[in-house]
Design an enzyme around this catalytic site. Structure first.
Site, short mmCIF file in Angstrom:
data_model
loop_
_atom_site.label_atom_id
_atom_site.label_comp_id
_atom_site.label_asym_id
_atom_site.label_seq_id
_atom_site.Cartn_x
_atom_site.Cartn_y
_atom_site.Cartn_z
N ASN A 90 -1.09 -9.64 -4.80
CA ASN A 90 -0.31 -9.87 -3.57
C ASN A 90 -1.17 -10.55 -2.50
O ASN A 90 -0.68 -11.42 -1.78
CB ASN A 90 0.25 -8.55 -3.03
CG ASN A 90 1.53 -8.14 -3.72
OD1 ASN A 90 2.57 -8.76 -3.50
ND2 ASN A 90 1.46 -7.12 -4.56
N ARG A 145 -12.03 10.87 7.03
CA ARG A 145 -11.26 9.63 7.20
C ARG A 145 -11.49 8.97 8.56
O ARG A 145 -11.63 7.74 8.64
CB ARG A 145 -9.77 9.89 6.97
CG ARG A 145 -9.45 10.23 5.51
CD ARG A 145 -7.96 10.46 5.29
NE ARG A 145 -7.72 11.06 3.99
CZ ARG A 145 -7.51 10.37 2.86
NH1 ARG A 145 -7.49 9.06 2.87
NH2 ARG A 145 -7.31 11.00 1.72
N ASN A 172 2.76 -3.07 5.25
CA ASN A 172 2.41 -2.57 3.91
C ASN A 172 3.49 -3.02 2.94
O ASN A 172 4.66 -3.16 3.32
CB ASN A 172 2.35 -1.03 3.92
CG ASN A 172 2.00 -0.46 2.55
OD1 ASN A 172 1.09 -0.95 1.88
ND2 ASN A 172 2.73 0.57 2.13
N HIS A 209 5.22 -1.73 -0.63
CA HIS A 209 5.33 -0.54 -1.47
C HIS A 209 6.28 -0.85 -2.63
O HIS A 209 7.35 -1.43 -2.41
CB HIS A 209 5.87 0.63 -0.65
CG HIS A 209 5.96 1.90 -1.44
ND1 HIS A 209 4.84 2.64 -1.78
CD2 HIS A 209 7.02 2.53 -2.00
CE1 HIS A 209 5.23 3.68 -2.50
NE2 HIS A 209 6.54 3.65 -2.65
N LEU A 231 3.19 8.30 5.62
CA LEU A 231 2.95 7.48 4.43
C LEU A 231 4.24 6.82 3.95
O LEU A 231 5.27 7.49 3.80
CB LEU A 231 2.39 8.38 3.31
CG LEU A 231 1.98 7.64 2.03
CD1 LEU A 231 0.74 6.81 2.27
CD2 LEU A 231 1.75 8.64 0.90
N GLU A 238 7.48 -8.92 -5.47
CA GLU A 238 6.52 -8.65 -4.38
C GLU A 238 5.87 -9.96 -3.94
O GLU A 238 5.66 -10.20 -2.73
CB GLU A 238 5.44 -7.66 -4.83
CG GLU A 238 5.97 -6.27 -5.14
CD GLU A 238 4.85 -5.28 -5.46
OE1 GLU A 238 3.83 -5.27 -4.75
OE2 GLU A 238 5.00 -4.52 -6.44
C1 GAR Z 1 1.42 -3.56 -5.92
O1 GAR Z 1 2.46 -3.31 -6.85
C2 GAR Z 1 1.68 -2.82 -4.63
O2 GAR Z 1 3.04 -2.77 -4.27
C3 GAR Z 1 1.17 -1.45 -4.96
O3 GAR Z 1 0.00 -1.67 -5.71
C4 GAR Z 1 0.12 -2.92 -6.40
C5 GAR Z 1 -1.09 -3.76 -6.07
O4 GAR Z 1 -1.13 -4.90 -6.88
N1 GAR Z 1 0.91 -0.69 -3.79
C6 GAR Z 1 0.95 0.64 -3.75
O5 GAR Z 1 1.20 1.32 -4.71
C7 GAR Z 1 0.62 1.22 -2.39
N2 GAR Z 1 0.65 2.64 -2.44
P1 GAR Z 1 -2.05 -6.15 -6.46
O6 GAR Z 1 -3.45 -5.59 -6.17
O7 GAR Z 1 -2.05 -7.04 -7.67
O8 GAR Z 1 -1.45 -6.79 -5.25
#
Ligand code: GAR
Length: 197
Positions: free
Chosen positions: A14, A65, A107, A109, A144, A174
């Site tokens: 992404n 954190r 973000n 998701h 979250l 995405e």
């Molecule tokens: C994506 O599918 C994103 O939506 C998800 O991780 C993947 C990252 O892929 N995000 C989450 O699960 C956030 N909690 P990428 O590194 O190839 O973009």
């Protein structure tokens, strides 16, 4: 021109689509790619695309954190971002950080929020027998996978789907959705983008 920081933890597909989208008449440009994982494959891709990177492992902070986030803020300050895009960034952020970036942090998701916050979204959609699934881009708040929705893309769930085949179908969307939302958002337009295949 708005300056965009992209946060990743892994492969960063992404992130690559976001970086590649910010050219020409786009109202933003990438200023840094940040990762909590120094081995994230996406960091190499970012540098190949000419974007500076910063990596800061979270483990030495041992669950503190706020201290981790203070260190992120110091690293970010060098690049002066106006907008943060979380793109597969797998660390929870505290209210201290999300409040500081309220209205300026997005973000993506991999579910049709408010369904399936958290992890394992594709297997949960399959187990529920959903006939549609997808992804959401939203403004980040202290909760979250919550906050105002800026866009969603819907895909069909097919009878033969596994979590992997469904994840791949969603990921393709995405890659369309996030750049479309960022372009609007960076221009000051929060009207949601809805895509359907
Ligand atoms: C994506 O599918 C994103 O939506 C998800 O991780 C993947 C990252 O892929 N995000 C989450 O699960 C956030 N909690 P990428 O590194 O190839 O973009």
């Amino acid at each position: 021109t708005r300056r965009v920081a992209v946060f990743i933890s892994g492969g960063g597909s992404n992130m690559v689509k976001l970086l590649e989208s910010m050219t020409g008449d786009h109202p933003a440009r990438p200023c840094v790619v940040f990762s909590n994982n120094p081995d994230a494959g996406g960091l190499v891709r970012a540098r190949e695309l000419g974007v500076p990177t910063e990596a800061l492992p979270h483990q030495p902070f041992a669950g503190d954190r706020p201290s981790f986030e203070a260190a992120i803020s110091t690293a970010l300050a060098r690049h002066a971002p106006d907008i943060i895009c979380l793109a597969g960034f797998m660390r929870k952020l505290t209210a201290g950080f999300t409040d500081a970036w309220a209205g300026k942090m997005l973000n993506i998701h991999p579910s049709l929020l408010p369904k399936y916050k958290g992890l394992h979204t594709h297997s949960r959609a399959l187990e529920a027998g959903d006939t549609e699934h997808g992804c959401t881009v939203h403004e980040v708040t202290a909760r979250l996978d919550d906050g105002p929705v800026l866009g969603q893309a819907v895909v069909p769930v097919l009878p033969e789907d596994t979590p992997d085949t469904l994840a791949a179908r969603v990921l393709t969307q995405e890659h369309r959705l996030y750049p479309a939302v960022l372009r609007r958002f960076a221009a000051g337009d929060r009207t949601p983008v809805y895509l359907r295949t």
